[in-house]
Design a protein around this motif. Structure first.
Motif, PDB file in Angstrom:
ATOM      1  N   ASP A   1       0.814  -1.204   0.000  1.00 33.65           N
ATOM      2  CA  ASP A   1       0.000   0.000   0.000  1.00 33.65           C
ATOM      3  C   ASP A   1       0.849   1.256   0.000  1.00 33.65           C
ATOM      4  O   ASP A   1       0.650   2.168  -0.793  1.00 33.65           O
ATOM      5  N   ILE A   2       1.794   1.285   0.909  1.00 36.03           N
ATOM      6  CA  ILE A   2       2.578   2.500   1.070  1.00 36.03           C
ATOM      7  C   ILE A   2       3.534   2.672  -0.099  1.00 36.03           C
ATOM      8  O   ILE A   2       3.768   3.799  -0.561  1.00 36.03           O
ATOM      9  N   VAL A   3       4.052   1.586  -0.610  1.00 36.07           N
ATOM     10  CA  VAL A   3       4.921   1.671  -1.786  1.00 36.07           C
ATOM     11  C   VAL A   3       4.130   2.266  -2.946  1.00 36.07           C
ATOM     12  O   VAL A   3       4.594   3.169  -3.644  1.00 36.07           O
ATOM     13  N   GLU A   4       2.932   1.786  -3.090  1.00 44.36           N
ATOM     14  CA  GLU A   4       2.088   2.239  -4.177  1.00 44.36           C
ATOM     15  C   GLU A   4       1.717   3.714  -4.031  1.00 44.36           C
ATOM     16  O   GLU A   4       1.852   4.503  -4.955  1.00 44.36           O
ATOM     17  N   ARG A   5       1.278   4.066  -2.848  1.00 41.30           N
ATOM     18  CA  ARG A   5       0.669   5.371  -2.666  1.00 41.30           C
ATOM     19  C   ARG A   5       1.662   6.482  -2.372  1.00 41.30           C
ATOM     20  O   ARG A   5       1.412   7.641  -2.656  1.00 41.30           O
ATOM     21  N   VAL A   6       2.783   6.151  -1.750  1.00 42.81           N
ATOM     22  CA  VAL A   6       3.691   7.196  -1.290  1.00 42.81           C
ATOM     23  C   VAL A   6       5.046   7.141  -1.977  1.00 42.81           C
ATOM     24  O   VAL A   6       5.775   8.113  -1.999  1.00 42.81           O
ATOM     25  N   PHE A   7       5.395   5.984  -2.532  1.00 41.84           N
ATOM     26  CA  PHE A   7       6.714   5.859  -3.138  1.00 41.84           C
ATOM     27  C   PHE A   7       6.633   5.557  -4.632  1.00 41.84           C
ATOM     28  O   PHE A   7       7.537   4.937  -5.192  1.00 41.84           O
ATOM     29  N   ASP A   8       5.540   5.954  -5.244  1.00 38.38           N
ATOM     30  CA  ASP A   8       5.368   5.802  -6.685  1.00 38.38           C
ATOM     31  C   ASP A   8       5.640   4.386  -7.164  1.00 38.38           C
ATOM     32  O   ASP A   8       6.155   4.184  -8.269  1.00 38.38           O
ATOM     33  N   GLY A   9       5.339   3.409  -6.318  1.00 39.42           N
ATOM     34  CA  GLY A   9       5.486   2.022  -6.723  1.00 39.42           C
ATOM     35  C   GLY A   9       6.900   1.477  -6.648  1.00 39.42           C
ATOM     36  O   GLY A   9       7.138   0.327  -7.017  1.00 39.42           O
ATOM     37  N   SER A  10       7.827   2.249  -6.160  1.00 41.03           N
ATOM     38  CA  SER A  10       9.214   1.793  -6.118  1.00 41.03           C
ATOM     39  C   SER A  10       9.612   1.322  -4.716  1.00 41.03           C
ATOM     40  O   SER A  10       9.835   2.115  -3.805  1.00 41.03           O
ATOM     41  N   ALA A  11       9.687  -0.001  -4.570  1.00 43.66           N
ATOM     42  CA  ALA A  11      10.027  -0.567  -3.262  1.00 43.66           C
ATOM     43  C   ALA A  11      11.442  -0.174  -2.853  1.00 43.66           C
ATOM     44  O   ALA A  11      11.724   0.045  -1.669  1.00 43.66           O
ATOM     45  N   SER A  12      12.328  -0.050  -3.821  1.00 39.27           N
ATOM     46  CA  SER A  12      13.705   0.267  -3.446  1.00 39.27           C
ATOM     47  C   SER A  12      13.834   1.714  -2.986  1.00 39.27           C
ATOM     48  O   SER A  12      14.655   2.021  -2.116  1.00 39.27           O
ATOM     49  N   GLN A  13      12.997   2.569  -3.528  1.00 33.70           N
ATOM     50  CA  GLN A  13      12.955   3.929  -2.999  1.00 33.70           C
ATOM     51  C   GLN A  13      12.596   3.902  -1.521  1.00 33.70           C
ATOM     52  O   GLN A  13      13.188   4.602  -0.695  1.00 33.70           O
ATOM     53  N   LEU A  14      11.617   3.070  -1.201  1.00 34.92           N
ATOM     54  CA  LEU A  14      11.218   2.927   0.194  1.00 34.92           C
ATOM     55  C   LEU A  14      12.372   2.413   1.033  1.00 34.92           C
ATOM     56  O   LEU A  14      12.637   2.906   2.135  1.00 34.92           O
ATOM     57  N   VAL A  15      13.074   1.435   0.509  1.00 29.09           N
ATOM     58  CA  VAL A  15      14.189   0.863   1.257  1.00 29.09           C
ATOM     59  C   VAL A  15      15.264   1.917   1.513  1.00 29.09           C
ATOM     60  O   VAL A  15      15.782   2.042   2.622  1.00 29.09           O
ATOM     61  N   LEU A  16      15.547   2.694   0.493  1.00 29.47           N
ATOM     62  CA  LEU A  16      16.559   3.726   0.649  1.00 29.47           C
ATOM     63  C   LEU A  16      16.141   4.731   1.717  1.00 29.47           C
ATOM     64  O   LEU A  16      16.937   5.126   2.566  1.00 29.47           O
ATOM     65  N   HIS A  17      14.892   5.121   1.690  1.00 28.45           N
ATOM     66  CA  HIS A  17      14.403   6.045   2.707  1.00 28.45           C
ATOM     67  C   HIS A  17      14.488   5.431   4.089  1.00 28.45           C
ATOM     68  O   HIS A  17      14.900   6.078   5.050  1.00 28.45           O
ATOM     69  N   ALA A  18      14.064   4.186   4.173  1.00 26.31           N
ATOM     70  CA  ALA A  18      14.017   3.533   5.478  1.00 26.31           C
ATOM     71  C   ALA A  18      15.420   3.386   6.047  1.00 26.31           C
ATOM     72  O   ALA A  18      15.651   3.621   7.238  1.00 26.31           O
ATOM     73  N   LEU A  19      16.347   3.029   5.194  1.00 27.87           N
ATOM     74  CA  LEU A  19      17.717   2.876   5.677  1.00 27.87           C
ATOM     75  C   LEU A  19      18.320   4.226   6.033  1.00 27.87           C
ATOM     76  O   LEU A  19      19.081   4.359   6.993  1.00 27.87           O
TER      77      LEU A  19
END
Lengths: 132, 132
Positions: free
Chosen positions: A89-107
């Motif tokens: 959900d969050i990848v889709e809605r907040v990270f434009d579908g990019s899981a690795s963007q999320l990972v980079l942010h999280a790290l």
DNA sequence: CATGCTGTACGAAGTCATTCGTTGAGGGGT
DNA sequence: ACCCCTCAACGAATGACTTCGTACAGCATG
């Protein structure tokens, strides 16, 4: 028609998620268990917990063993599945579908211990090998 | 007292997030812009978009330039900040506060390209060096 | 049997997010 | 001047989530 497809279980709400957390931790629990774990310390009412769990049961998020006087509840959705659900959900809605963007942010923004970094690196290595 | 502390801006709702997405992409936009980007194709009404943006303005999520007849809106919260906001939330509520657990899940279940894996590894290396 | 305790069921109220219909203002073109 | 189009403002309706009060059932103890 009493059955319901698993894949269509609704996304748990905020309060429901907290309750699921207790059930995942304990394996199962009564309304009293949940109330004491979550609501009692800040004055939340017993019937509030009860109602929520009734609603969750109606939605199919939990199952209920009513052979005892105090019904025993158990999560129907697994913790992992739910985590992935929220993640997608969050990848889709907040990270434009990019899981690795999320990972980079999280790290980058959240802290991780050396031990955790090591674990992540190992997974990374494995993914690298697999995608060869 | 007309000022408002940034740190207390409310978390955007689902619909608000979609609108913020458009504003982040475009830099700014009118109600019409947003309506056409998000609502027009599935029959959503123009006033729905307008109302949402008015609400967002009241909450302080967007600022508004009303020197033109068609007011021009701009996001007040940055995309990065909002991403981190949602990330913290989900880490807290669904991953027991462990960001690395989230990373492991994200890497494991969502797909990442080799390019992205490389990027992640570089960040990992940097974090390793910094936490030395 | 009356009382008290612990439990479920049910419905009402409050809040919030979302959607939409209506109204009126402001300009531009004729 | 008059009509039409675009726009903002506002309020109402709906639906979901949450909270709580009340009612009632079962059971044990005196």
């Amino acid at each position: 028609m009493t059955t319901r497809r698993v894949s269509e279980l609704p996304k748990p709400t905020e309060a429901e998620l907290a309750i699921l957390g207790v059930l995942w931790d304990r394996g199962s629990g009564t309304v009293r268990d949940v109330h004491e774990a979550l609501y009692a310390h800040d004055g939340g009412g017993y019937t509030t917990a009860l109602k929520l769990m009734q609603v969750m049961h109606a939605k199919g998020l939990v199952e209920r063993d009513d052979s005892q006087r105090a019904h025993v509840f158990r999560a129907v959705v697994s913790k992992e599945r739910t985590q992935n659900r929220f993640l997608s959900d969050i990848v889709e809605r907040v990270f434009d579908g990019s899981a690795s963007q999320l990972v980079l942010h999280a790290l980058g923004s959240q802290s991780a211990s050396r031990e955790e970094l090591k674990e992540i690196r190992q997974l990374l290595n494995r993914l690298d090998r697999e995608s060869k």
